[in-house]
Design an enzyme around this catalytic site. Structure first.
Site, PDB file in Angstrom:
ATOM      1  N   ASP A  94     -15.403  -6.864  -0.316  1.00 48.21           N
ATOM      2  CA  ASP A  94     -14.924  -8.107   0.286  1.00 48.21           C
ATOM      3  C   ASP A  94     -15.733  -8.379   1.547  1.00 48.21           C
ATOM      4  OD1 ASP A  94     -14.000  -6.246   2.118  1.00 48.21           O
ATOM      5  OD2 ASP A  94     -11.906  -6.915   2.057  1.00 48.21           O
ATOM      6  N   GLU A 100      -3.998  -9.023  -3.153  1.00 45.21           N
ATOM      7  CA  GLU A 100      -5.419  -9.363  -3.145  1.00 45.21           C
ATOM      8  C   GLU A 100      -5.635 -10.855  -3.351  1.00 45.21           C
ATOM      9  OE1 GLU A 100      -7.940  -7.691  -2.280  1.00 45.21           O
ATOM     10  OE2 GLU A 100      -6.987  -5.733  -2.082  1.00 45.21           O
ATOM     11  N   TYR A 132     -14.136  -9.358  -8.125  1.00 44.24           N
ATOM     12  CA  TYR A 132     -13.624  -8.651  -6.948  1.00 44.24           C
ATOM     13  C   TYR A 132     -12.182  -8.185  -7.184  1.00 44.24           C
ATOM     14  CZ  TYR A 132     -11.283  -7.679  -2.656  1.00 44.24           C
ATOM     15  OH  TYR A 132     -10.501  -7.062  -1.715  1.00 44.24           O
ATOM     16  N   TYR A 185      -5.586 -23.265  -1.128  1.00 45.87           N
ATOM     17  CA  TYR A 185      -6.204 -23.086  -2.441  1.00 45.87           C
ATOM     18  C   TYR A 185      -5.150 -22.927  -3.530  1.00 45.87           C
ATOM     19  CZ  TYR A 185     -10.759 -22.596  -0.277  1.00 45.87           C
ATOM     20  OH  TYR A 185     -11.906 -22.828   0.413  1.00 45.87           O
ATOM     21  N   ARG A 237       0.831  -1.197   0.000  1.00 44.50           N
ATOM     22  CA  ARG A 237       0.000   0.000   0.000  1.00 44.50           C
ATOM     23  C   ARG A 237       0.871   1.254   0.000  1.00 44.50           C
ATOM     24  NH1 ARG A 237      -4.543   0.597   4.634  1.00 44.50           N
ATOM     25  NH2 ARG A 237      -5.657  -0.842   3.242  1.00 44.50           N
ATOM     26  N   CYS A 289     -24.889   4.717  11.385  1.00 50.23           N
ATOM     27  CA  CYS A 289     -25.092   3.274  11.454  1.00 50.23           C
ATOM     28  C   CYS A 289     -26.438   2.920  12.065  1.00 50.23           C
ATOM     29  CB  CYS A 289     -23.963   2.637  12.268  1.00 50.23           C
ATOM     30  SG  CYS A 289     -23.981   0.829  12.225  1.00 50.23           S
ATOM     31  N   LEU A 305      -0.565 -21.109   2.067  1.00 47.87           N
ATOM     32  CA  LEU A 305      -1.602 -20.124   1.777  1.00 47.87           C
ATOM     33  C   LEU A 305      -2.915 -20.762   1.341  1.00 47.87           C
ATOM     34  CD1 LEU A 305       0.328 -17.250  -0.043  1.00 47.87           C
ATOM     35  CD2 LEU A 305      -0.944 -17.071   2.086  1.00 47.87           C
ATOM     36  N   GLN A 347      -8.088 -15.791   1.041  1.00 49.51           N
ATOM     37  CA  GLN A 347      -8.415 -16.886   1.948  1.00 49.51           C
ATOM     38  C   GLN A 347      -7.597 -16.847   3.234  1.00 49.51           C
ATOM     39  OE1 GLN A 347     -10.869 -18.966   1.497  1.00 49.51           O
ATOM     40  NE2 GLN A 347     -11.410 -18.285  -0.555  1.00 49.51           N
ATOM     41  N   CYS A 365     -15.026  -2.107  12.741  1.00 50.33           N
ATOM     42  CA  CYS A 365     -16.281  -2.858  12.556  1.00 50.33           C
ATOM     43  C   CYS A 365     -15.973  -4.345  12.460  1.00 50.33           C
ATOM     44  CB  CYS A 365     -17.000  -2.347  11.308  1.00 50.33           C
ATOM     45  SG  CYS A 365     -18.732  -2.840  11.183  1.00 50.33           S
TER      46      CYS A 365
END
Length: 349
Positions: A153, A52, A135, A97, A34, A221, A95, A57, A205
């Site tokens: 997500d 991403e 996504y 999958y 980032r 909210c 990781l 997962q 949240c």
């Protein structure tokens, strides 16, 4: 889908967005893929895409060391495209999958071969790449290229479900939650907006014990409760049974490479029987053992996949066999976790 009960005037949407973006400016997580808000830089599209895929997962703390390893070994999408399949699959171990790792390579190679090593900068162009879904395309378009994309997500779904007190349970609520999130997308700072929603869901949240009193959207909210999102009862996960064969030769263990297609495809693994609904008897298992040897029971493990739970018995023998890949015990970490667990049990570790 009726959204009229929660429709907000555009002025309210603008005020909500301003509150969350101001919070993000002060509280954005520092992540290796980032760039900070207002830095004047754009994130590396390869870094965003890779992160991403890894995060689909698993969690940020678990994915981060894998991301750092990948980008150290393969710092560009073209470098990843040139990597041997086996090296990438081994680096992916842990990781889960493994089809995602295969898609990762296919996508990198398509970018290198068809796009000159430059990641496409639109959702449409990203969706055309192998293995890139809606996504991921939205996330890369927004975060790396500042396109106004609707990035939804699990964190964002949870924020929307609470913000609007959505009574429809998941997974049935997914289209409704995505439509609610789309109402808040704008041309102003779309990459920061996507990451702000993710960070809000991850740090404030939260799934349990949300920190409502410090939430920048508290005044907006409708729920302020971890009773949302509602969830449909989970179906019972079926159980399968198998036998793993731990063949040793001194300090080495015999491994095989699984077929390229299917679960854990292309990975180094212990030889196993099929995984089926009924437990294997000793006679049935020994009839399909990979080599003739003095096999003895060495324990069992439990492992949970997304769609089924597995009980895997471990049989061990000492023998010198042809047509297997002998690996030092120190190299077993390259196996998927289910086989690593079985090997550790079999070796008494």
């Amino acid at each position: 889908m009726a959204l009229s009960c929660i429709a907000q005037p555009m002025s309210d949407v603008a005020a909500l967005r301003a509150r969350l973006l101001a919070w993000y400016d002060e509280n954005a997580r520092a992540l290796p893929w980032r760039v900070p808000p207002h830095s004047g830089r754009r994130a590396d599209p390869y870094f965003v895409w890779l992160s991403e895929v890894m995060l689909q997962q698993t969690t940020v703390p678990h994915a981060t060391p894998y991301f750092l390893t990948f980008t150290s070994r393969w710092p560009t999408v073209s470098a990843l495209a040139a990597a041997p399949d086996a090296d990438v699959m081994a680096a992916w171990a842990g990781l889960g999958y493994y089809a995602r790792a295969r898609n990762l390579l296919a996508c990198a190679r398509a970018v290198a071969a068809d796009h000159g090593g430059v990641v496409p900068d639109t959702e449409e162009g990203l969706r055309a790449l192998p293995g890139v879904g809606a996504y991921t395309a939205a996330a890369v378009a927004a975060i790396a290229f500042d396109r106004p994309a609707n990035v939804v997500d699990g964190n964002v779904e949870r924020v929307m479900a609470r913000l609007y007190a959505v009574e429809t349970p998941l997974p049935e609520a997914k289209p409704e939650l995505k439509a609610l999130a789309a109402r808040l997308v704008a041309d102003d700072r779309p990459g920061d907006w996507a990451q702000a929603l993710m960070d809000l869901g991850a740090t404030v949240c939260r799934p349990k014990s949300p920190l409502c009193t410090i939430c920048p959207l508290l005044a907006d909210c409708a729920a302020c409760s971890d009773a949302y999102p509602k969830k449909s009862p989970k179906a019972d996960r079926p159980r399968r049974h198998g036998v793993a064969w731990l063949l040793t030769k001194g300090g080495k263990v015999a491994l095989v490479r699984r077929p390229p297609k299917g679960l854990l495809g292309g990975m180094l693994a212990l030889p196993t029987t099929d995984w089926r609904a009924m437990p294997w008897t000793d006679a049935e298992a020994l009839a399909v053992a990979p080599v003739s040897a003095a096999w003895k029971g060495a324990g069992s493990i439990e492992h949970v996949f997304t769609h089924f739970a597995l009980t895997l018995r471990v049989m061990r023998a000492e023998s010198d066999a042809p047509d297997v890949e002998w690996t030092d015990r120190s190299g077993l970490e390259a196996m998927p976790s289910v086989f690593l667990k079985a090997a550790r049990v079999g070796l008494g570790l």
